[in-house]
Design an enzyme around this catalytic site. Structure first.
Site, PDB file in Angstrom:
ATOM      1  CD  GLU A   1      -1.753  -2.526   1.452  1.00 50.00           C
ATOM      2  OE1 GLU A   1      -0.727  -2.705   1.741  1.00 50.00           O
ATOM      3  OE2 GLU A   1      -2.464  -3.419   0.955  1.00 50.00           O
TER       4      GLU A   1
ATOM      5  CG  HIS B   1     -10.537  -7.398   6.874  1.00 53.77           C
ATOM      6  ND1 HIS B   1      -9.718  -7.852   7.719  1.00 53.77           N
ATOM      7  CD2 HIS B   1      -9.804  -7.650   5.596  1.00 53.77           C
ATOM      8  CE1 HIS B   1      -8.614  -8.623   7.064  1.00 53.77           C
ATOM      9  NE2 HIS B   1      -8.656  -8.315   5.676  1.00 53.77           N
TER      10      HIS B   1
END
Length: 324
Positions: A59, A128
Site C-alpha cells: 500500500e 477489515h
C-alpha cells in the site's frame, strides 16, 4: 432513469471520467480481475493495463507512486481495497499528499483520489471493518466524502476525480448492492453540501454513509409514535455543511449525531460541539451523540451485532433527547 447499484455507480463514474480525461487512471491490487468487490470489472479490458494498473501488494508503494504521479500532472485513483489497509500508506497520504500544496507555496497540487471501503460487512472482523473517517477529516489538506446512495457515489466520485486536492472517498461495503435512482445528470457533486433526507420538526438527526439508512428506518418507526425526526445526510465530512445543520437545529432545538464509527473521538463530536457553541441559547436539551463502543469489531456475528448501531438504538437515543 433506471435504477443503479452503489457499486455500479462508482464504476460508471470512473469510466466516464476516464473517457473524458486521458490523464485519469486507476491503480491498486487485483484491478485487472475487477477488484476485490468487482468495482473495476471490465475496465482493464476497456482502457488497457496502462490505465487500470495492477500493483504489488504494498500500500505504501501504491500511494507513493500515485502521489508522485499526481504531482507530475496525472489524476490517479488509488484503490486501497479496505480502509484498514490504507493505514500502511498513511504517511504518503497525510505527510505528503495533504501538505504538498502548502509546502510548495501553491506551486504544485495533488489531484489524487483514494477509494477506501469502510464499515462492518459480513463478519470481516477487527482488521477489515473499521470506519476511520474522523482521522482524515482531522488532516488539513484532505477532502473527505462519505456517500450513502448510488447517485451520490456517482456524483461525489466524479467531483473527487476532478478536484485539484487529494480526496479520501469512503464507500461503505454494506452498500455495494444497494439499488437506487441514478444521478439526474452527469455533473459532479459539490463538496460541503448535505441534504435533508427526511423533514421533521421535533429533533435533527445528523449522520452519513450507511447509517443514513438506519436513521431513516428509525425516523419512520418514531413517526408512527408521533415523533417527527429530521434526518440530514452530510455527504461530505470535510468540508461539512455547517449551515444546513445549524439551520435545522435552530428550528427543531434538539440534535442527535449518529455514526457507525467508534463514538470516542468520532467526527460526531465535532458536529455536536459546533451545534452547542453556535446554538446554546436556542437548544431545549443537550446535543447527544450515538456511536459504536470503543472495542475491536468481533468476527462472530452475535458479537459483531452488539457493536452495530441499529434503528432501535437510534429510537432510544431520540427518546432520551426528547426526555420521553
Amino acid at each position: 432513469m433506471a435504477d443503479i447499484t452503489y457499486l455500479e455507480a462508482g464504476r460508471l463514474a470512473l469510466a466516464e471520467e476516464m473517457d473524458r480525461d486521458p490523464l485519469v487512471w486507476a491503480l491498486g491490487e487485483d484491478l485487472g480481475r475487477g477488484g476485490v468487490f468487482k468495482q473495476y470489472d471490465g475496465l482493464q479490458a476497456r482502457f488497457g493495463a496502462n490505465r487500470i494498473v495492477d500493483t504489488p501488494i504494498s500500500e505504501s508503494t501504491i500511494m507513493g507512486a500515485a502521489v508522485g504521479a499526481a504531482m507530475s500532472g496525472t489524476r490517479p485513483v488509488v484503490e486501497m481495497r479496505f480502509s484498514d489497509f490504507a493505514l500502511c500508506a498513511v504517511d504518503e497520504l497525510v505527510n505528503q499528499a495533504a501538505k504538498a500544496r502548502y509546502m510548495f507555496g501553491g506551486q504544485t497540487r495533488v489531484p489524487l483520489v483514494v477509494r477506501e471501503p469502510i464499515g462492518m460487512w459480513r463478519s470481516s472482523a477487527a482488521q477489515h471493518s473499521q470506519s476511520l473517517e474522523a482521522w482524515y477529516a482531522h488532516i488539513p489538506g484532505l477532502v473527505v466524502t462519505v456517500p450513502a446512495t448510488p447517485a451520490d457515489n456517482y456524483a461525489l466520485l466524479k467531483a473527487a476525480i476532478r478536484s485539484d486536492d487529494p480526496v479520501v472517498h469512503m464507500e461503505h461495503k454494506n452498500l455495494w448492492a444497494l439499488s437506487g435512482p441514478a444521478a439526474e445528470s452527469d455533473a459532479p457533486a459539490e463538496f460541503g453540501r448535505g441534504i435533508v433526507r427526511r423533514a421533521g420538526t421535533d429533533i435533527t438527526l445528523v449522520t452519513w454513509s450507511a447509517t443514513v439508512w438506519t436513521a431513516l428506518d428509525a425516523a419512520a418507526a418514531l413517526g408512527v409514535e408521533g415523533i417527527n425526526v429530521e434526518v440530514i445526510d452530510l455527504r461530505t465530512l470535510w468540508p461539512w455543511d455547517r449551515e444546513l445543520v445549524l439551520e435545522s437545529v435552530s428550528r427543531t432545538r434538539r440534535a442527535l449525531v449518529v455514526h457507525e464509527a467508534v463514538q470516542a473521538g468520532g467526527f460526531g463530536a465535532e458536529i455536536a460541539a459546533t451545534i452547542a457553541e453556535e446554538l446554546h441559547h436556542r437548544l431545549e436539551g443537550p446535543v447527544r451523540r450515538l456511536g459504536a463502543p470503543r472495542a475491536p469489531v468481533p468476527y462472530a456475528p452475535p458479537m459483531e451485532s452488539e457493536l452495530k448501531i441499529t434503528a432501535g438504538d437510534v429510537c432510544k437515543a431520540v427518546k432520551v433527547a426528547l426526555e420521553r
